[in-house]
Design a protein around this motif. Structure first.
Motif, mmCIF file in Angstrom:
data_model
loop_
_atom_site.group_PDB
_atom_site.id
_atom_site.type_symbol
_atom_site.label_atom_id
_atom_site.label_comp_id
_atom_site.label_asym_id
_atom_site.label_seq_id
_atom_site.Cartn_x
_atom_site.Cartn_y
_atom_site.Cartn_z
ATOM 1 N N ARG A 15 1.823 -10.875 -5.960
ATOM 2 C CA ARG A 15 2.378 -10.716 -4.609
ATOM 3 C C ARG A 15 2.667 -9.248 -4.307
ATOM 4 O O ARG A 15 2.397 -8.760 -3.208
ATOM 5 C CB ARG A 15 3.652 -11.542 -4.449
ATOM 6 N N MET A 18 -0.486 -7.372 -3.472
ATOM 7 C CA MET A 18 -0.948 -7.688 -2.115
ATOM 8 C C MET A 18 -0.142 -6.903 -1.076
ATOM 9 O O MET A 18 -0.714 -6.323 -0.146
ATOM 10 C CB MET A 18 -0.850 -9.194 -1.868
ATOM 11 N N LEU A 19 1.183 -6.864 -1.240
ATOM 12 C CA LEU A 19 2.030 -6.114 -0.316
ATOM 13 C C LEU A 19 1.731 -4.617 -0.397
ATOM 14 O O LEU A 19 1.650 -3.935 0.631
ATOM 15 C CB LEU A 19 3.503 -6.385 -0.620
ATOM 16 N N GLU A 20 1.554 -4.119 -1.603
ATOM 17 C CA GLU A 20 1.246 -2.704 -1.795
ATOM 18 C C GLU A 20 -0.061 -2.328 -1.107
ATOM 19 O O GLU A 20 -0.133 -1.311 -0.397
ATOM 20 C CB GLU A 20 1.151 -2.394 -3.292
ATOM 21 N N HIS A 21 -1.101 -3.120 -1.296
ATOM 22 C CA HIS A 21 -2.397 -2.817 -0.684
ATOM 23 C C HIS A 21 -2.288 -2.748 0.837
ATOM 24 O O HIS A 21 -2.894 -1.872 1.461
ATOM 25 C CB HIS A 21 -3.458 -3.841 -1.107
ATOM 26 N N GLU A 22 -1.536 -3.643 1.430
ATOM 27 C CA GLU A 22 -1.365 -3.609 2.881
ATOM 28 C C GLU A 22 -0.589 -2.359 3.296
ATOM 29 O O GLU A 22 -0.977 -1.659 4.228
ATOM 30 C CB GLU A 22 -0.646 -4.865 3.368
ATOM 31 N N ALA A 23 0.515 -2.076 2.609
ATOM 32 C CA ALA A 23 1.346 -0.918 2.970
ATOM 33 C C ALA A 23 0.575 0.395 2.839
ATOM 34 O O ALA A 23 0.787 1.322 3.623
ATOM 35 C CB ALA A 23 2.608 -0.884 2.113
ATOM 36 N N THR A 25 -2.296 1.019 3.695
ATOM 37 C CA THR A 25 -3.167 1.251 4.851
ATOM 38 C C THR A 25 -2.414 1.930 5.993
ATOM 39 O O THR A 25 -3.033 2.386 6.945
ATOM 40 C CB THR A 25 -3.795 -0.063 5.375
ATOM 41 N N TRP A 26 -1.082 2.002 5.911
ATOM 42 C CA TRP A 26 -0.278 2.605 6.967
ATOM 43 C C TRP A 26 -0.317 4.131 6.834
ATOM 44 O O TRP A 26 -0.270 4.657 5.720
ATOM 45 C CB TRP A 26 1.152 2.093 6.913
ATOM 46 N N LEU A 92 6.258 -8.666 4.403
ATOM 47 C CA LEU A 92 5.469 -7.604 5.029
ATOM 48 C C LEU A 92 6.171 -7.071 6.282
ATOM 49 O O LEU A 92 6.187 -5.860 6.527
ATOM 50 C CB LEU A 92 4.074 -8.124 5.366
ATOM 51 N N GLU A 93 6.789 -7.956 7.054
ATOM 52 C CA GLU A 93 7.563 -7.516 8.220
ATOM 53 C C GLU A 93 8.719 -6.622 7.803
ATOM 54 O O GLU A 93 8.977 -5.599 8.441
ATOM 55 C CB GLU A 93 8.114 -8.725 8.978
ATOM 56 N N ARG A 96 7.430 -3.274 6.798
ATOM 57 C CA ARG A 96 7.048 -2.487 7.973
ATOM 58 C C ARG A 96 8.272 -1.882 8.655
ATOM 59 O O ARG A 96 8.248 -0.734 9.098
ATOM 60 C CB ARG A 96 6.249 -3.359 8.948
#
Length: 103
Positions: A15, A18-23, A25-26, A92-93, A96
């Protein structure tokens, strides 16, 4: 004396990745390593820590930096439990919001 950080499960590691990969991209986000955790920065400001092999408080929680402590509190970190994949969207929210506050 060094604090004892709880060991994280393979599921929580997944988990966190997954959160790291999304973050990552910011804009302006970079990662670091800290005490068995992944630290996330927006430019030079840390905004979160994700469990890799260890966690701070709860082995199923991510740490989010508060830019201003809550009234009557000196704690600069809050923790959000990600006990199952169902909580990934909410996590994720929260990430962000911490990212936005760090900018």
């Amino acid at each position: 004396m060094r604090p004892k950080f709880p060991v994280v499960s393979d599921e929580m590691r997944r988990r966190s990745v997954m959160l790291e990969h999304e973050a990552l991209t910011w804009p302006g986000t970079r990662r670091g390593k800290m005490f068995g955790m992944v630290s996330l920065y927006r430019n030079d400001a840390i905004f979160a820590v994700l469990p890799a092999t260890r966690a701070i408080e709860n082995p199923n929680s991510i740490g989010l930096r508060r830019q201003k402590p809550l009234a009557g509190s000196t704690h600069k970190w809050e923790f959000f439990a990600v006990a199952s994949d169902k909580e990934l969207g909410a996590a994720l929210e929260r990430l962000r919001k911490a990212y936005d506050a760090a900018g």
